[in-house]
Design an enzyme around this catalytic site. Structure first.
Site, PDB file in Angstrom:
ATOM      1  N   GLU A 276       2.511  -4.426  -5.250  1.00 28.44           N
ATOM      2  CA  GLU A 276       1.384  -5.351  -5.268  1.00 28.44           C
ATOM      3  C   GLU A 276       0.305  -4.839  -6.213  1.00 28.44           C
ATOM      4  O   GLU A 276       0.026  -3.658  -6.280  1.00 28.44           O
ATOM      5  CB  GLU A 276       0.824  -5.483  -3.849  1.00 28.44           C
ATOM      6  CG  GLU A 276      -0.324  -6.464  -3.708  1.00 28.44           C
ATOM      7  CD  GLU A 276      -0.816  -6.562  -2.279  1.00 28.44           C
ATOM      8  OE1 GLU A 276      -2.041  -6.412  -2.053  1.00 28.44           O
ATOM      9  OE2 GLU A 276       0.028  -6.761  -1.376  1.00 28.44           O
TER      10      GLU A 276
ATOM     11  N   SER B 136      -3.684   1.554  -7.906  1.00 27.81           N
ATOM     12  CA  SER B 136      -4.717   2.582  -8.076  1.00 27.81           C
ATOM     13  C   SER B 136      -4.368   3.422  -9.302  1.00 27.81           C
ATOM     14  O   SER B 136      -3.279   3.321  -9.871  1.00 27.81           O
ATOM     15  CB  SER B 136      -4.784   3.468  -6.837  1.00 27.81           C
ATOM     16  OG  SER B 136      -3.604   4.246  -6.743  1.00 27.81           O
TER      17      SER B 136
ATOM     18  N   LEU C  71       0.507   5.679   0.221  1.00 30.10           N
ATOM     19  CA  LEU C  71      -0.376   6.836   0.326  1.00 30.10           C
ATOM     20  C   LEU C  71       0.422   8.062   0.745  1.00 30.10           C
ATOM     21  O   LEU C  71       1.201   8.015   1.691  1.00 30.10           O
ATOM     22  CB  LEU C  71      -1.474   6.581   1.374  1.00 30.10           C
ATOM     23  CG  LEU C  71      -2.351   7.794   1.735  1.00 30.10           C
ATOM     24  CD1 LEU C  71      -3.245   8.179   0.552  1.00 30.10           C
ATOM     25  CD2 LEU C  71      -3.190   7.506   2.976  1.00 30.10           C
ATOM     26  N   THR C  72       0.220   9.146   0.021  1.00 29.09           N
ATOM     27  CA  THR C  72       0.629  10.464   0.499  1.00 29.09           C
ATOM     28  C   THR C  72      -0.644  11.186   0.904  1.00 29.09           C
ATOM     29  O   THR C  72      -1.590  11.266   0.114  1.00 29.09           O
ATOM     30  CB  THR C  72       1.345  11.274  -0.599  1.00 29.09           C
ATOM     31  OG1 THR C  72       2.466  10.526  -1.088  1.00 29.09           O
ATOM     32  CG2 THR C  72       1.828  12.601  -0.057  1.00 29.09           C
TER      33      THR C  72
ATOM     34  N   CYS D  66       0.852  -1.188   0.000  1.00 33.54           N
ATOM     35  CA  CYS D  66       0.000   0.000   0.000  1.00 33.54           C
ATOM     36  C   CYS D  66       0.883   1.232   0.000  1.00 33.54           C
ATOM     37  O   CYS D  66       1.942   1.220   0.631  1.00 33.54           O
ATOM     38  CB  CYS D  66      -0.860   0.020   1.264  1.00 33.54           C
ATOM     39  SG  CYS D  66      -2.605  -0.107   0.935  1.00 33.54           S
TER      40      CYS D  66
ATOM     41  N   GLN E  94       0.424  16.233  -0.938  1.00 29.73           N
ATOM     42  CA  GLN E  94       0.584  15.757  -2.303  1.00 29.73           C
ATOM     43  C   GLN E  94       1.175  16.840  -3.198  1.00 29.73           C
ATOM     44  O   GLN E  94       1.169  18.015  -2.863  1.00 29.73           O
ATOM     45  CB  GLN E  94      -0.764  15.256  -2.840  1.00 29.73           C
ATOM     46  CG  GLN E  94      -1.214  13.966  -2.169  1.00 29.73           C
ATOM     47  CD  GLN E  94      -2.585  13.494  -2.617  1.00 29.73           C
ATOM     48  OE1 GLN E  94      -3.241  14.133  -3.417  1.00 29.73           O
ATOM     49  NE2 GLN E  94      -3.020  12.359  -2.073  1.00 29.73           N
TER      50      GLN E  94
ATOM     51  N   LYS F  94       4.258  17.286  -3.785  1.00 26.24           N
ATOM     52  CA  LYS F  94       5.514  17.808  -3.239  1.00 26.24           C
ATOM     53  C   LYS F  94       6.667  16.819  -3.437  1.00 26.24           C
ATOM     54  O   LYS F  94       7.748  17.007  -2.892  1.00 26.24           O
ATOM     55  CB  LYS F  94       5.344  18.107  -1.745  1.00 26.24           C
ATOM     56  CG  LYS F  94       4.351  19.225  -1.451  1.00 26.24           C
ATOM     57  CD  LYS F  94       4.279  19.531   0.036  1.00 26.24           C
ATOM     58  CE  LYS F  94       3.330  20.684   0.327  1.00 26.24           C
ATOM     59  NZ  LYS F  94       3.262  21.015   1.773  1.00 26.24           N
TER      60      LYS F  94
ATOM     61  N   LYS G 288       6.829   9.971  -4.945  1.00 30.11           N
ATOM     62  CA  LYS G 288       7.992   9.456  -5.680  1.00 30.11           C
ATOM     63  C   LYS G 288       9.100   9.042  -4.713  1.00 30.11           C
ATOM     64  O   LYS G 288       9.802   8.061  -4.944  1.00 30.11           O
ATOM     65  CB  LYS G 288       8.498  10.527  -6.653  1.00 30.11           C
ATOM     66  CG  LYS G 288       7.478  10.872  -7.744  1.00 30.11           C
ATOM     67  CD  LYS G 288       7.835  12.174  -8.438  1.00 30.11           C
ATOM     68  CE  LYS G 288       6.736  12.588  -9.403  1.00 30.11           C
ATOM     69  NZ  LYS G 288       6.945  13.926  -9.964  1.00 30.11           N
TER      70      LYS G 288
ATOM     71  N   TYR H 237       6.634  13.605  -2.464  1.00 33.54           N
ATOM     72  CA  TYR H 237       6.725  12.572  -1.425  1.00 33.54           C
ATOM     73  C   TYR H 237       6.331  11.187  -1.945  1.00 33.54           C
ATOM     74  O   TYR H 237       6.896  10.177  -1.520  1.00 33.54           O
ATOM     75  CB  TYR H 237       5.844  12.948  -0.230  1.00 33.54           C
ATOM     76  CG  TYR H 237       6.393  14.091   0.591  1.00 33.54           C
ATOM     77  CD1 TYR H 237       7.730  14.128   0.962  1.00 33.54           C
ATOM     78  CD2 TYR H 237       5.574  15.146   0.985  1.00 33.54           C
ATOM     79  CE1 TYR H 237       8.238  15.179   1.717  1.00 33.54           C
ATOM     80  CE2 TYR H 237       6.075  16.205   1.746  1.00 33.54           C
ATOM     81  CZ  TYR H 237       7.404  16.210   2.099  1.00 33.54           C
ATOM     82  OH  TYR H 237       7.916  17.256   2.844  1.00 33.54           O
TER      83      TYR H 237
END
Length: 445
Positions: free
Chosen positions: A345, A349, A313-314, A311, A319, A321, A325, A323
């Site tokens: 995995e 999304s 998530l930022t 999983c 977002q 910025k 990457k 992070y």
């Protein structure tokens, strides 16, 4: 992104204009140009009929399609997903939960009747007939965008399971959360415990991730909570950025709370209650108040499919910025230290796929630009820890693989590489490997 107040603009449904001037009162001749009484009566009757028709469709049924005014001030097609009685109004006064058919589910929201153009109401069609009609009207590009939105992240589900998933998660249960200094609008449903069913806003401790129903509860909690960073080991620090490794088995409550929080912004992932099997890597911005989570990724302790990330998530306020990457790059640096190739995995999304494609493109093309002589897919994989299949699919999508003399070859024209690199965008924040203090996970006996 932080929350911003939704502006609700009252929509005035204009009746057909009528000329109600009386020529006699204006001193005009009855034979002068004016609206004849017969047409005036017809116009009024049309107005009445329009009003009656609009009132006749209320309350709107679930499944109804209609045009709705969005926050950009424009009207967009929506489908009514759910409705609820507004007890402050009349007997037909409902609020409607709608899905904007042009956009991702994350923008689904409750709207008021005034935002709807009731003259645009469409009767619910049979879904199969509707899909067929819609597909004939759309261009191939439009249909691909709609398809990606509707099935993104659910390729592993059969039709029945997909319907069950969408039914169960169709309405966001939590509208906003407060985390640290941010109030954040949520995107998706998250299966919080039943005692939180009546909440539309939750208050999170930004350090231990405990969540509460009321601001006062959070304030009392913050006076007692002694955490100033995620539990676990700090494995990276560079300037104001830190990364913490959290073992789901050792810090079960924190890991479960993180999953509840993350599910509010991830549509495509199943929430695993058995967090023992996972490691969580929490990226933080640090200041004199503590270490504030900006995002995270998780990975299985033991993955038979060579997944190096489960999983990612930022959080919305952080977002764009770099992070996301950074988190992807960090997962590959861990794979390199493990001496393995890795892959995220599946399914990814929509945002995840874009981020990974960008990362793979930049890493691979940078190498191809600098490399002299021949290089194989396996050599690229060994250098980058990127799985060979991901390298092949990326280069094929860029049309850099050609079939010559019975074998696939990489065509690395410098001008073409530069064009693709420019399209891939900037690389984001760099991982300073010298600042990593980490050893691969080993099960304790």
């Amino acid at each position: 992104m932080g929350s911003s107040a939704n502006t609700e603009t009252a929509i005035i449904i204009a009746s057909p204009a009528s000329n109600n001037q009386n020529p006699a009162t204006n001193g005009g001749d009855a034979n002068q140009n004016h609206t004849p009484d017969g047409i005036l009566a017809l116009t009024n009757s049309e107005s009445d009929a329009s009003k009656k028709r609009r009132m006749g469709v209320l309350p709107l049924e679930v499944g109804t399609r209609v045009m709705c005014q969005w926050r950009d001030g424009k009207y967009h097609p929506v489908k009514v997903i759910e409705r609820r009685k507004n007890y402050n109004g009349c007997h037909n006064d409902y609020e409607y939960y709608v899905h904007y058919t042009e956009f991702n589910r994350r923008l689904d929201e409750w709207i008021k009747l005034e935002q709807l153009d009731l003259d645009s109401v469409e009767c619910a069609l049979d879904e199969k007939v509707e899909d067929k009609v819609t597909s004939l009207k759309m261009t191939r590009h439009q249909k691909r965008k709609i398809d990606e939105t509707h099935v993104e992240g659910h390729e592993e589900l059969d039709a029945a399971s997909l319907r069950e998933h969408e039914e169960f998660t169709k309405v966001k249960n939590i509208a906003t959360i407060e985390l640290g200094k941010y109030e954040i609008e949520t995107w998706y449903f998250s299966p919080f415990p039943p005692e939180y069913n009546d909440c539309v806003k939750l208050f999170f401790c930004e350090f231990c991730l405990s969540f509460m129903k009321r601001k006062e509860q959070l304030q009392r909690h913050m006076r007692k909570c002694d955490l100033k960073h995620p539990p676990g080991d700090e494995i990276y620090r560079s300037s104001t950025l830190s990364m913490f490794e959290v073992d789901g088995k050792k810090n079960k409550v924190y890991a479960q709370n993180l999953c509840y929080l993350a599910k509010l912004f991830l549509d495509h992932k199943t929430l695993y209650y058995d967090v023992d099997l996972f490691l969580f890597y929490i990226l933080c911005e640090c200041d004199d108040r503590g270490c504030h989570m900006v995002g995270y990724f998780s990975k299985e302790k033991h993955s038979e499919e060579a997944y190096n990330l489960a999983c990612i998530l930022t959080l919305p306020p952080y977002q764009r910025k770099g992070y996301g990457k950074f988190l992807i790059a960090f997962s590959y640096e861990l794979s390199k230290k493990e001496g393995k190739v890795g892959t995220p995995e599946r399914p990814l999304s929509d945002l995840g796929l874009v981020s990974y494609r960008g990362y793979w493109t930049r890493i691979l093309l940078d190498i191809l630009k600098k490399h002299k002589g021949n290089i194989s897919i396996k050599e690229l994989s060994d250098m980058t820890a990127i799985k060979a299949e991901d390298i092949l699919s990326t280069l094929q999508s860029l049309e850099l693989i050609q079939y010559r003399k019975g074998q696939h070859v990489i065509c690395a024209d410098p001008k073409v590489l530069d064009r693709h690199l420019k399209a891939a965008g900037r690389g984001g924040l760099d991982v300073d490997v010298s600042k990593m203090i980490w050893t691969p996970y080993k099960e304790q006996s």
